[in-house]
Write a protein that holds these residues in place. Structure first.
Motif, PDB file in Angstrom:
ATOM      1  N   LYS A 291      -2.888 -39.138  -5.377  1.00  0.00           N
ATOM      2  CA  LYS A 291      -3.550 -38.590  -6.555  1.00  0.00           C
ATOM      3  C   LYS A 291      -2.834 -38.943  -7.853  1.00  0.00           C
ATOM      4  O   LYS A 291      -3.442 -38.910  -8.929  1.00  0.00           O
ATOM      5  N   THR A 292      -1.525 -39.237  -7.764  1.00  0.00           N
ATOM      6  CA  THR A 292      -0.752 -39.499  -8.984  1.00  0.00           C
ATOM      7  C   THR A 292       0.001 -40.824  -8.861  1.00  0.00           C
ATOM      8  O   THR A 292      -0.591 -41.878  -8.905  1.00  0.00           O
ATOM      9  N   ASN A 293       1.300 -40.742  -8.711  1.00  0.00           N
ATOM     10  CA  ASN A 293       2.140 -41.928  -8.510  1.00  0.00           C
ATOM     11  C   ASN A 293       3.406 -41.497  -7.774  1.00  0.00           C
ATOM     12  O   ASN A 293       3.625 -40.310  -7.505  1.00  0.00           O
ATOM     13  N   THR A 294       4.238 -42.456  -7.433  1.00  0.00           N
ATOM     14  CA  THR A 294       5.414 -42.163  -6.609  1.00  0.00           C
ATOM     15  C   THR A 294       6.394 -41.219  -7.302  1.00  0.00           C
ATOM     16  O   THR A 294       6.985 -40.344  -6.659  1.00  0.00           O
ATOM     17  N   ILE A 295       6.571 -41.380  -8.615  1.00  0.00           N
ATOM     18  CA  ILE A 295       7.542 -40.550  -9.342  1.00  0.00           C
ATOM     19  C   ILE A 295       7.089 -39.098  -9.373  1.00  0.00           C
ATOM     20  O   ILE A 295       7.859 -38.171  -9.063  1.00  0.00           O
ATOM     21  N   LEU A 296       5.830 -38.874  -9.748  1.00  0.00           N
ATOM     22  CA  LEU A 296       5.317 -37.509  -9.819  1.00  0.00           C
ATOM     23  C   LEU A 296       5.223 -36.884  -8.432  1.00  0.00           C
ATOM     24  O   LEU A 296       5.431 -35.672  -8.274  1.00  0.00           O
ATOM     25  N   ALA A 297       4.910 -37.684  -7.428  1.00  0.00           N
ATOM     26  CA  ALA A 297       4.831 -37.158  -6.065  1.00  0.00           C
ATOM     27  C   ALA A 297       6.209 -36.698  -5.585  1.00  0.00           C
ATOM     28  O   ALA A 297       6.352 -35.655  -4.940  1.00  0.00           O
ATOM     29  N   ARG A 298       7.228 -37.471  -5.918  1.00  0.00           N
ATOM     30  CA  ARG A 298       8.595 -37.094  -5.538  1.00  0.00           C
ATOM     31  C   ARG A 298       9.024 -35.823  -6.281  1.00  0.00           C
ATOM     32  O   ARG A 298       9.672 -34.942  -5.711  1.00  0.00           O
ATOM     33  N   LYS A 299       8.636 -35.733  -7.550  1.00  0.00           N
ATOM     34  CA  LYS A 299       8.960 -34.540  -8.334  1.00  0.00           C
ATOM     35  C   LYS A 299       8.222 -33.319  -7.783  1.00  0.00           C
ATOM     36  O   LYS A 299       8.767 -32.202  -7.761  1.00  0.00           O
ATOM     37  N   ALA A 300       6.993 -33.521  -7.323  1.00  0.00           N
ATOM     38  CA  ALA A 300       6.221 -32.417  -6.731  1.00  0.00           C
ATOM     39  C   ALA A 300       6.893 -31.917  -5.455  1.00  0.00           C
ATOM     40  O   ALA A 300       6.931 -30.703  -5.194  1.00  0.00           O
ATOM     41  N   LEU A 301       7.435 -32.833  -4.666  1.00  0.00           N
ATOM     42  CA  LEU A 301       8.141 -32.437  -3.449  1.00  0.00           C
ATOM     43  C   LEU A 301       9.411 -31.675  -3.794  1.00  0.00           C
ATOM     44  O   LEU A 301       9.740 -30.668  -3.148  1.00  0.00           O
ATOM     45  N   ALA A 302      10.128 -32.132  -4.812  1.00  0.00           N
ATOM     46  CA  ALA A 302      11.323 -31.417  -5.258  1.00  0.00           C
ATOM     47  C   ALA A 302      10.956 -30.007  -5.727  1.00  0.00           C
ATOM     48  O   ALA A 302      11.682 -29.042  -5.465  1.00  0.00           O
ATOM     49  N   HIS A 303       9.813 -29.897  -6.411  1.00  0.00           N
ATOM     50  CA  HIS A 303       9.335 -28.591  -6.871  1.00  0.00           C
ATOM     51  C   HIS A 303       9.045 -27.671  -5.693  1.00  0.00           C
ATOM     52  O   HIS A 303       9.385 -26.477  -5.701  1.00  0.00           O
ATOM     53  N   LYS A 304       8.431 -28.217  -4.653  1.00  0.00           N
ATOM     54  CA  LYS A 304       8.140 -27.437  -3.449  1.00  0.00           C
ATOM     55  C   LYS A 304       9.428 -26.911  -2.814  1.00  0.00           C
ATOM     56  O   LYS A 304       9.528 -25.742  -2.419  1.00  0.00           O
ATOM     57  N   LEU A 305      10.418 -27.777  -2.709  1.00  0.00           N
ATOM     58  CA  LEU A 305      11.683 -27.387  -2.098  1.00  0.00           C
ATOM     59  C   LEU A 305      12.410 -26.342  -2.945  1.00  0.00           C
ATOM     60  O   LEU A 305      13.034 -25.427  -2.402  1.00  0.00           O
ATOM     61  N   ALA A 306      12.316 -26.471  -4.274  1.00  0.00           N
ATOM     62  CA  ALA A 306      12.950 -25.495  -5.161  1.00  0.00           C
ATOM     63  C   ALA A 306      12.325 -24.115  -4.981  1.00  0.00           C
ATOM     64  O   ALA A 306      13.031 -23.102  -4.886  1.00  0.00           O
ATOM     65  N   ARG A 307      11.005 -24.062  -4.921  1.00  0.00           N
ATOM     66  CA  ARG A 307      10.327 -22.774  -4.724  1.00  0.00           C
ATOM     67  C   ARG A 307      10.662 -22.184  -3.354  1.00  0.00           C
ATOM     68  O   ARG A 307      10.847 -20.969  -3.214  1.00  0.00           O
ATOM     69  N   ALA A 308      10.748 -23.052  -2.349  1.00  0.00           N
ATOM     70  CA  ALA A 308      11.098 -22.574  -1.010  1.00  0.00           C
ATOM     71  C   ALA A 308      12.500 -21.970  -1.004  1.00  0.00           C
ATOM     72  O   ALA A 308      12.735 -20.919  -0.385  1.00  0.00           O
ATOM     73  N   CYS A 309      13.436 -22.611  -1.699  1.00  0.00           N
ATOM     74  CA  CYS A 309      14.801 -22.090  -1.762  1.00  0.00           C
ATOM     75  C   CYS A 309      14.837 -20.749  -2.479  1.00  0.00           C
ATOM     76  O   CYS A 309      15.594 -19.844  -2.083  1.00  0.00           O
ATOM     77  N   PHE A 310      14.030 -20.602  -3.519  1.00  0.00           N
ATOM     78  CA  PHE A 310      13.984 -19.318  -4.230  1.00  0.00           C
ATOM     79  C   PHE A 310      13.568 -18.197  -3.289  1.00  0.00           C
ATOM     80  O   PHE A 310      14.216 -17.146  -3.225  1.00  0.00           O
ATOM     81  N   HIS A 311      12.473 -18.410  -2.560  1.00  0.00           N
ATOM     82  CA  HIS A 311      11.976 -17.371  -1.658  1.00  0.00           C
ATOM     83  C   HIS A 311      12.979 -17.081  -0.538  1.00  0.00           C
ATOM     84  O   HIS A 311      13.164 -15.922  -0.141  1.00  0.00           O
ATOM     85  N   MET A 312      13.623 -18.126  -0.036  1.00  0.00           N
ATOM     86  CA  MET A 312      14.629 -17.936   1.014  1.00  0.00           C
ATOM     87  C   MET A 312      15.775 -17.051   0.531  1.00  0.00           C
ATOM     88  O   MET A 312      16.166 -16.095   1.195  1.00  0.00           O
ATOM     89  N   LEU A 313      16.313 -17.388  -0.641  1.00  0.00           N
ATOM     90  CA  LEU A 313      17.457 -16.649  -1.164  1.00  0.00           C
ATOM     91  C   LEU A 313      17.062 -15.233  -1.579  1.00  0.00           C
ATOM     92  O   LEU A 313      17.860 -14.304  -1.471  1.00  0.00           O
ATOM     93  N   LYS A 314      15.827 -15.093  -2.046  1.00  0.00           N
ATOM     94  CA  LYS A 314      15.360 -13.779  -2.475  1.00  0.00           C
ATOM     95  C   LYS A 314      15.127 -12.861  -1.271  1.00  0.00           C
ATOM     96  O   LYS A 314      15.441 -11.663  -1.314  1.00  0.00           O
ATOM     97  N   GLU A 315      14.569 -13.426  -0.206  1.00  0.00           N
ATOM     98  CA  GLU A 315      14.198 -12.627   0.965  1.00  0.00           C
ATOM     99  C   GLU A 315      15.235 -12.689   2.079  1.00  0.00           C
ATOM    100  O   GLU A 315      15.107 -11.996   3.089  1.00  0.00           O
TER     101      GLU A 315
END
Length: 337
Positions: A302-326
């Motif tokens: 849907k986008t390009n390689t750079i934005l797709a990689r950044k989207a994956l990093a965003h997913k991992l960041a949110r996952a880490c937040f929930h892990m550390l919070k819970e």
């Protein structure tokens, strides 16, 4: 009630104290000596609501000293403070007063003041990164030397294993061999120091339960878990996963008006070390996690390689937040649903 602002420089500071009407009741330029700053503020300490200090490169000594003396200290987030551009005159005194003024109004953007012990370990992790970058530059220098002399590069692993006998076997011109030996000597020294620092970091972070949780995330190993753990400090300071992802520079910075993009905000507002860690985690997750790879491929379509990689990093960041919070291990289904 009074309020104090300190405009901190490399060798001196301007200390201002204002009252409820923004009237300056005390102000002086002082050398960067804790005793003199404490002596100047002492007559006002009982009435001070707080002392504001800019988040400059050299704030540790002043913040720690004031806190130890019983002052309420605030660390101003300088990237989030914007003064009125139409001011005819500004200087160190007006900067110090402005910090105190923001504190009085209750609109001061602040940064987190980590405890000195935690801060020291975090800075040790940053030192490791500096040493690794320096070693990489010397490794590349050796690779360039071999490319110039032989028409092809040797690998970084081969560079790290170079010794005197191997260099002799290359039969390089004397001056070229001397240059290569200099690089190899530095690489050897840096590698030894990196190993010492890494061992110390492991001793510090391994007992932390949050460190173990972070290593359950695809793409996050010992080094990245250490960086993320120490740079986050305490997860409670973030109100939501979005705030945390923004702090980690994993979200876009845009100015939107009438549905149209009018520019970008402060793209450097956030933590560069966390940004690096989550991008690196995304790169590793792409190699070893099928779910992460599928998510990346969908985004790339849907986008390009750079934005797709950044989207994956965003997913991992949110996952880490929930892990550390819970305080729960990584949930693959929840992350890539």
């Amino acid at each position: 009630m009074n309020y104090s602002g300190i405009d901190l420089h490399s060798n001196n500071s301007v200390v201002s104290v204002i009252d409820e009407t923004d009237r300056v009741v005390a102000e002086k330029r002082l050398p960067n000596e804790l005793a003199k700053v404490l002596t100047f503020l002492a007559p006002w300490q009982a009435e001070l609501a707080g002392v504001v200090i800019e988040s400059t490169y050299n704030w540790y000594w002043l913040v720690d000293g004031l806190q130890a003396a019983g002052f309420v200290v605030h660390l101003a987030n300088t990237t989030a403070i914007k003064k009125y551009d139409g001011l005819k005159h500004s200087g160190d005194e007006t900067d110090a007063r402005y910090l105190a003024h923001l504190l009085r109004l209750g609109i001061l953007p602040t940064g987190t003041i980590l405890p000195p012990q935690r801060r020291a370990v975090r800075d040790l992790a940053r030192k490791r990164m500096q040493l690794v970058r320096s070693r990489t530059s010397h490794i590349l220098a050796v690779e360039n030397i071999t490319a110039r002399q032989f028409g092809k590069r040797i690998t970084s692993n081969q560079v790290i294993r170079l010794d005197e006998e191997t260099i002799k076997q290359m039969r390089l011109p004397e001056d070229v061999a001397l240059a290569l030996r200099a690089n190899v000597a530095v690489i050897t020294t840096l590698s030894a120091q990196i190993a010492i620092v890494e061992k110390r970091l492991q001793q510090k972070v391994a007992p932390d339960a949050d460190y173990t949780l972070l290593t359950t995330v695809p793409g996050i190993g010992q080094t990245l878990a250490t960086v993320i753990l120490l740079e986050v400090g305490t997860i409670e300071r973030f109100a939501s996963a979005g705030n945390f992802a923004s702090y980690a520079r994993c979200v876009d910075s845009q100015r939107i008006s009438n549905g149209k993009k009018k520019g970008e905000g402060n793209t450097k507002n956030g933590n560069p070390y966390l940004s690096w860690a989550f991008i690196e985690a995304a790169n590793f997750a792409l190699r070893y996690c099928a779910e992460a790879k599928r998510f990346y491929e969908r985004k790339k379509g849907k986008t390009n390689t750079i934005l797709a990689r950044k989207a994956l990093a965003h997913k991992l960041a949110r996952a880490c937040f929930h892990m550390l919070k819970e305080h729960k291990p990584f949930d693959m289904t929840r992350c890539f649903a």
